[in-house]
Design a protein around this motif. Structure first.
Motif, PDB file in Angstrom:
ATOM      1  N   UNK A  57       0.811  -1.060   0.086  1.00 13.00           N
ATOM      2  CA  UNK A  57       0.113  -0.034   0.078  1.00 13.00           C
ATOM      3  C   UNK A  57       0.950   1.198  -0.036  1.00 13.00           C
ATOM      4  N   UNK A  58       1.884   1.243   0.678  1.00 13.34           N
ATOM      5  CA  UNK A  58       2.524   2.460   0.990  1.00 13.34           C
ATOM      6  C   UNK A  58       3.811   2.734  -0.299  1.00 13.34           C
ATOM      7  N   UNK A  59       4.234   1.673  -0.547  1.00 17.61           N
ATOM      8  CA  UNK A  59       5.445   1.731  -1.625  1.00 17.61           C
ATOM      9  C   UNK A  59       5.018   1.870  -2.905  1.00 17.61           C
ATOM     10  N   UNK A  60       3.738   1.227  -3.436  1.00 17.35           N
ATOM     11  CA  UNK A  60       3.053   1.409  -4.962  1.00 17.35           C
ATOM     12  C   UNK A  60       1.982   2.626  -4.790  1.00 17.35           C
ATOM     13  N   UNK A  61       1.694   3.006  -3.452  1.00 18.80           N
ATOM     14  CA  UNK A  61       0.560   3.905  -3.303  1.00 18.80           C
ATOM     15  C   UNK A  61      -0.955   3.487  -3.943  1.00 18.80           C
ATOM     16  N   UNK A  62      -1.281   2.184  -3.210  1.00 12.44           N
ATOM     17  CA  UNK A  62      -2.215   1.669  -3.848  1.00 12.44           C
ATOM     18  C   UNK A  62      -3.141   1.477  -2.646  1.00 12.44           C
ATOM     19  N   UNK A  63      -4.542   1.643  -2.743  1.00  9.51           N
ATOM     20  CA  UNK A  63      -5.700   1.490  -1.620  1.00  9.51           C
ATOM     21  C   UNK A  63      -5.330   2.549  -0.516  1.00  9.51           C
ATOM     22  N   UNK A  64      -4.500   3.564  -0.556  1.00  6.37           N
ATOM     23  CA  UNK A  64      -4.282   4.286   0.553  1.00  6.37           C
ATOM     24  C   UNK A  64      -5.396   5.415   1.032  1.00  6.37           C
ATOM     25  N   UNK A  65      -6.041   5.593   0.192  1.00  2.00           N
ATOM     26  CA  UNK A  65      -7.120   6.433   0.319  1.00  2.00           C
ATOM     27  C   UNK A  65      -8.515   5.766   0.675  1.00  2.00           C
ATOM     28  N   UNK A  66      -8.547   4.454   0.547  1.00  5.23           N
ATOM     29  CA  UNK A  66      -9.645   3.808   1.147  1.00  5.23           C
ATOM     30  C   UNK A  66      -9.891   3.568   2.513  1.00  5.23           C
ATOM     31  N   UNK A  67     -10.855   4.115   3.188  1.00  2.00           N
ATOM     32  CA  UNK A  67     -10.887   3.997   4.774  1.00  2.00           C
ATOM     33  C   UNK A  67     -10.928   2.230   5.184  1.00  2.00           C
ATOM     34  N   UNK A  68     -11.580   1.361   4.488  1.00  2.00           N
ATOM     35  CA  UNK A  68     -11.672   0.119   4.690  1.00  2.00           C
ATOM     36  C   UNK A  68     -10.190  -0.313   4.867  1.00  2.00           C
ATOM     37  N   UNK A  69      -9.044  -0.024   3.628  1.00  2.00           N
ATOM     38  CA  UNK A  69      -7.888  -0.433   3.935  1.00  2.00           C
ATOM     39  C   UNK A  69      -7.004   0.297   4.767  1.00  2.00           C
ATOM     40  N   UNK A  70      -7.405   1.486   5.054  1.00  2.00           N
ATOM     41  CA  UNK A  70      -6.712   2.231   5.920  1.00  2.00           C
ATOM     42  C   UNK A  70      -6.692   1.436   7.388  1.00  2.00           C
ATOM     43  N   UNK A  71      -8.092   1.093   7.807  1.00  2.00           N
ATOM     44  CA  UNK A  71      -8.394   0.578   9.007  1.00  2.00           C
ATOM     45  C   UNK A  71      -7.985  -0.926   9.011  1.00  2.00           C
ATOM     46  N   UNK A  72      -8.238  -1.737   8.226  1.00  2.00           N
ATOM     47  CA  UNK A  72      -8.283  -3.168   8.175  1.00  2.00           C
ATOM     48  C   UNK A  72      -6.928  -3.931   8.272  1.00  2.00           C
ATOM     49  N   UNK A  73      -6.135  -3.276   6.946  1.00  2.00           N
ATOM     50  CA  UNK A  73      -4.912  -3.820   7.117  1.00  2.00           C
ATOM     51  C   UNK A  73      -3.785  -3.465   8.072  1.00  2.00           C
ATOM     52  N   UNK A  74      -3.943  -2.365   8.775  1.00  2.00           N
ATOM     53  CA  UNK A  74      -3.175  -2.307  10.009  1.00  2.00           C
ATOM     54  C   UNK A  74      -3.974  -3.044  11.115  1.00  2.00           C
ATOM     55  N   UNK A  75      -5.077  -3.139  11.109  1.00  2.00           N
ATOM     56  CA  UNK A  75      -5.662  -4.151  12.414  1.00  2.00           C
ATOM     57  C   UNK A  75      -5.097  -5.704  12.134  1.00  2.00           C
ATOM     58  N   UNK A  76      -5.135  -5.977  10.952  1.00  2.00           N
ATOM     59  CA  UNK A  76      -4.679  -7.452  10.610  1.00  2.00           C
ATOM     60  C   UNK A  76      -3.288  -7.798  10.898  1.00  2.00           C
ATOM     61  N   UNK A  77      -2.343  -6.580  10.809  1.00  2.00           N
ATOM     62  CA  UNK A  77      -0.893  -6.431  11.050  1.00  2.00           C
ATOM     63  C   UNK A  77      -0.846  -6.548  12.778  1.00  2.00           C
ATOM     64  N   UNK A  78      -1.773  -5.841  13.358  1.00  2.00           N
ATOM     65  CA  UNK A  78      -1.671  -5.627  14.914  1.00  2.00           C
ATOM     66  C   UNK A  78      -2.177  -7.057  15.456  1.00  2.00           C
TER      67      UNK A  78
END
Length: 90
Positions: A57-78
């Motif tokens: 998401x960060x390196x290729x700047x993909x899905x970074x503006x989607x709230x669903x991804x802003x919340x759920x991907x870091x949550x999965x990592x956590x």
């Protein structure tokens, strides 16, 4: 092979899969080609590829503006990091 090594290999593979899935979907978006469903991208993150997905998401700047991804991907990592911490300290 020890079970811990198998789990570490699994996480390594899923990290690569997570990154590649974000990179690939971004490339397909630019080419107006068939895309990877968002649900699939999120499943990859929750099944162990969260680190790779977040890096993608960060390196290729993909899905970074989607709230669903802003919340759920870091949550999965956590969640995965918490599981590892609990496993190591047990």
């Amino acid at each position: 092979m020890n079970g811990l090594y198998m789990v570490l290999i699994f996480y390594g593979v899923m990290t690569v899969v997570g990154f590649f899935s974000m990179w690939s979907d971004k490339r397909r978006a630019k080419q107006h080609a068939q895309r990877t469903p968002e649900a699939t991208l999120l499943w990859i993150a929750f099944l162990g590829g969260a680190l790779g997905s977040l890096l993608g998401m960060q390196l290729v700047r993909h899905k970074t503006r989607k709230p669903k991804f802003q919340l759920l991907v870091p949550l999965a990592l956590l969640l995965h990091a918490t599981g590892w911490i609990l496993f190591i300290t047990a």
